[in-house]
Motif scaffolding. Structure first.
Motif, PDB file in Angstrom:
ATOM      1  N   GLN A  87      -8.922 -10.152   5.487  1.00 47.17           N
ATOM      2  CA  GLN A  87      -9.430 -11.124   4.534  1.00 47.17           C
ATOM      3  C   GLN A  87      -8.960 -12.539   4.860  1.00 47.17           C
ATOM      4  O   GLN A  87      -9.484 -13.511   4.309  1.00 47.17           O
ATOM      5  CB  GLN A  87      -8.973 -10.754   3.115  1.00 47.17           C
ATOM      6  N   PHE A 133      -0.337  -8.143   1.501  1.00 44.41           N
ATOM      7  CA  PHE A 133      -1.110  -9.326   1.866  1.00 44.41           C
ATOM      8  C   PHE A 133      -0.086 -10.310   2.425  1.00 44.41           C
ATOM      9  O   PHE A 133       0.602 -10.987   1.667  1.00 44.41           O
ATOM     10  CB  PHE A 133      -1.805  -9.899   0.631  1.00 44.41           C
ATOM     11  N   SER A 158      -6.308 -12.283  -4.047  1.00 48.45           N
ATOM     12  CA  SER A 158      -5.506 -12.698  -2.898  1.00 48.45           C
ATOM     13  C   SER A 158      -4.291 -13.502  -3.351  1.00 48.45           C
ATOM     14  O   SER A 158      -4.176 -13.893  -4.522  1.00 48.45           O
ATOM     15  CB  SER A 158      -6.353 -13.547  -1.947  1.00 48.45           C
ATOM     16  N   ASP A 167       0.863  -1.172   0.000  1.00 49.92           N
ATOM     17  CA  ASP A 167       0.000   0.000   0.000  1.00 49.92           C
ATOM     18  C   ASP A 167       0.906   1.231   0.000  1.00 49.92           C
ATOM     19  O   ASP A 167       1.628   1.468   0.969  1.00 49.92           O
ATOM     20  CB  ASP A 167      -0.887  -0.009   1.247  1.00 49.92           C
ATOM     21  N   GLY A 185      -4.299  -6.600   3.866  1.00 51.52           N
ATOM     22  CA  GLY A 185      -5.443  -7.469   3.667  1.00 51.52           C
ATOM     23  C   GLY A 185      -5.620  -8.512   4.750  1.00 51.52           C
ATOM     24  O   GLY A 185      -6.265  -9.542   4.521  1.00 51.52           O
ATOM     25  N   CYS A 193      -4.214  -5.918  -7.068  1.00 53.82           N
ATOM     26  CA  CYS A 193      -4.071  -5.471  -5.681  1.00 53.82           C
ATOM     27  C   CYS A 193      -4.427  -6.638  -4.763  1.00 53.82           C
ATOM     28  O   CYS A 193      -5.310  -7.444  -5.082  1.00 53.82           O
ATOM     29  CB  CYS A 193      -5.004  -4.296  -5.393  1.00 53.82           C
ATOM     30  N   GLN A 194      -3.779  -6.704  -3.628  1.00 49.01           N
ATOM     31  CA  GLN A 194      -3.988  -7.849  -2.749  1.00 49.01           C
ATOM     32  C   GLN A 194      -5.132  -7.646  -1.759  1.00 49.01           C
ATOM     33  O   GLN A 194      -5.515  -8.575  -1.055  1.00 49.01           O
ATOM     34  CB  GLN A 194      -2.698  -8.157  -1.995  1.00 49.01           C
ATOM     35  N   SER A 195      -5.645  -6.439  -1.691  1.00 48.46           N
ATOM     36  CA  SER A 195      -6.762  -6.164  -0.790  1.00 48.46           C
ATOM     37  C   SER A 195      -7.561  -4.983  -1.325  1.00 48.46           C
ATOM     38  O   SER A 195      -7.069  -4.196  -2.149  1.00 48.46           O
ATOM     39  CB  SER A 195      -6.254  -5.837   0.624  1.00 48.46           C
ATOM     40  N   GLU A 196      -8.789  -4.853  -0.845  1.00 50.82           N
ATOM     41  CA  GLU A 196      -9.620  -3.718  -1.249  1.00 50.82           C
ATOM     42  C   GLU A 196      -9.037  -2.406  -0.726  1.00 50.82           C
ATOM     43  O   GLU A 196      -9.145  -1.361  -1.385  1.00 50.82           O
ATOM     44  CB  GLU A 196     -11.039  -3.923  -0.734  1.00 50.82           C
ATOM     45  N   GLU A 197      -8.404  -2.463   0.437  1.00 47.29           N
ATOM     46  CA  GLU A 197      -7.764  -1.273   0.990  1.00 47.29           C
ATOM     47  C   GLU A 197      -6.653  -0.778   0.067  1.00 47.29           C
ATOM     48  O   GLU A 197      -6.532   0.417  -0.213  1.00 47.29           O
ATOM     49  CB  GLU A 197      -7.201  -1.590   2.381  1.00 47.29           C
ATOM     50  N   VAL A 205      -8.682  -6.944  -7.404  1.00 49.00           N
ATOM     51  CA  VAL A 205      -8.297  -7.497  -6.109  1.00 49.00           C
ATOM     52  C   VAL A 205      -8.232  -9.017  -6.209  1.00 49.00           C
ATOM     53  O   VAL A 205      -9.245  -9.677  -6.469  1.00 49.00           O
ATOM     54  CB  VAL A 205      -9.304  -7.090  -5.011  1.00 49.00           C
TER      55      VAL A 205
END
Length: 354
Positions: A294, A270, A168, A113, A291, A144-148, A166
């Motif tokens: 998750q 992640f 994982s 991030d 993430g 991206c590894q997460s929505e954040e 997104v």
């Protein structure tokens, strides 16, 4: 005729991004695709290259800044169907090369991030942000590894959410599973990762210092903070409770010997090590980062403490080490949600989107 897939990494060292692409290369290794993994430096190697059907190409350049012409020549001559890259400096390199070549499918994987990283990288972060903003537009998709992370990258770089997918990270199935608790009242904790500031090692040692004397910590990993961390352990009389193993290749075989994995990072994309732990049935206590939400299901496979709340993390560690866990169910749940086939299909689906 098989379609050529190229995956570009800096090395096959112990990093999370390298591990993800090492796993994905095995997913794409099929009758449909011809897979090549390009590395800048093969001297750092924690993952096997003895995998039938996968070609490993060592540019022997070490640094991305010295790799442009060699990478350009390979991609120009080989004409791959798809190119995947990961990590900021490799994504920038690949984006630059792609300005001079036509690649049908060009996909980057963001590994951190960028907003979280500002505190720890300084000028280098501003450099990466500038060029990442410029070259991300050359890619068809950015994973991206997460929505954040997706929201952060979209806001910082002005990239449409439609372009940011997104997905994982995957795990490979294994036969290992934690069974029971440590003997003789010992509480065995393990932390795994590169020994750098953003991984939060000093605050983990502070927390261990506050725990009862039967709590022991094993640290797996190497990096510039190795000696400062050892000095801190000595200064705080923790020598009998903290063990340093350095960098090892078979992390799962060490994790399984412990009651709990503790993850103290300030910033993450992640965390692969969290997946590795729960894939062998070992619960995790971690700060909220990247993430992680998750992965961790409260009270089922671990606990998440709010970022910076050391007291809460310590309480969760004690809670986790003094209760029973359904290790086999933790393992099965992880393999169901994050198996390589499911994650690989998500990556492959990007090759059919126009």
């Amino acid at each position: 005729m098989k379609k050529k897939i190229f995956m570009i990494v800096s090395s096959l060292g112990a990093g999370g991004s390298e591990r993800v692409y090492w796993l994905l290369s095995q997913y794409f290794n099929s009758n449909k695709y011809e897979v090549s993994v390009i590395v800048l430096n093969s001297n750092e190697q924690c993952f096997s290259t003895n995998i039938k059907g996968i070609r490993y190409i060592d540019l022997k350049t070490v640094k991305a800044s010295k790799s442009f012409f060699k990478l350009y020549k390979i991609l120009r001559d080989e004409k791959p169907f798809a190119v995947f890259s990961t990590n900021d400096h490799i994504n920038i390199l690949t984006g630059m090369v792609a300005f001079f070549l036509k690649v049908p499918h060009l996909i980057a994987r963001a590994s951190n991030d960028p907003r979280q990283m500002r505190e720890f990288v300084g000028f280098k972060n501003r450099f990466y942000n500038f060029f990442t903003r410029l070259f991300f537009f050359r890619f068809d998709f950015v994973v991206c590894q997460s929505e954040e992370m997706q929201r952060s990258i979209s806001k910082l770089y002005g990239i449409s959410l439609k372009k940011l997918k997104v997905i994982s990270n995957p795990v490979l199935p294994n036969d290992l599973v934690r069974n029971g608790q440590s003997a003789k009242g010992r509480k065995q904790l393990i932390g795994v990762g590169r020994l750098i500031k953003e991984k939060g090692w000093f605050r983990l040692l502070d927390i261990v210092k506050q725990l009862p004397g039967n709590y022991e910590l094993t640290i797996v990993g190497d990096g510039p903070l190795m000696q400062p961390l050892k000095n801190y352990v000595t200064a705080n009389s923790l020598e009998t409770r903290v063990t340093f193993l350095g960098e090892i290749s078979d992390v799962s075989s060490q994790i399984i010997k412990h009651d709990l994995l503790v993850h103290c990072s300030f910033t993450e994309g992640f965390p692969n090590v969290v997946l590795e732990a729960i894939s062998v049935g070992v619960p995790v206590v971690a700060f909220r980062v990247g993430g992680i939400h998750q992965v961790i299901r409260d009270s089922f496979n671990g606990f998440i403490a709010e970022q910076g709340d050391n007291t809460q993390l310590r309480e969760y560690i004690e809670n986790a080490c003094n209760r029973s866990w359904l290790h086999q169910l933790i393992k099965e749940d992880t393999n169901y949600r994050f198996n390589l086939k499911t994650i690989g299909k998500a990556y492959e689906s990007l090759l059919s989107i126009k």
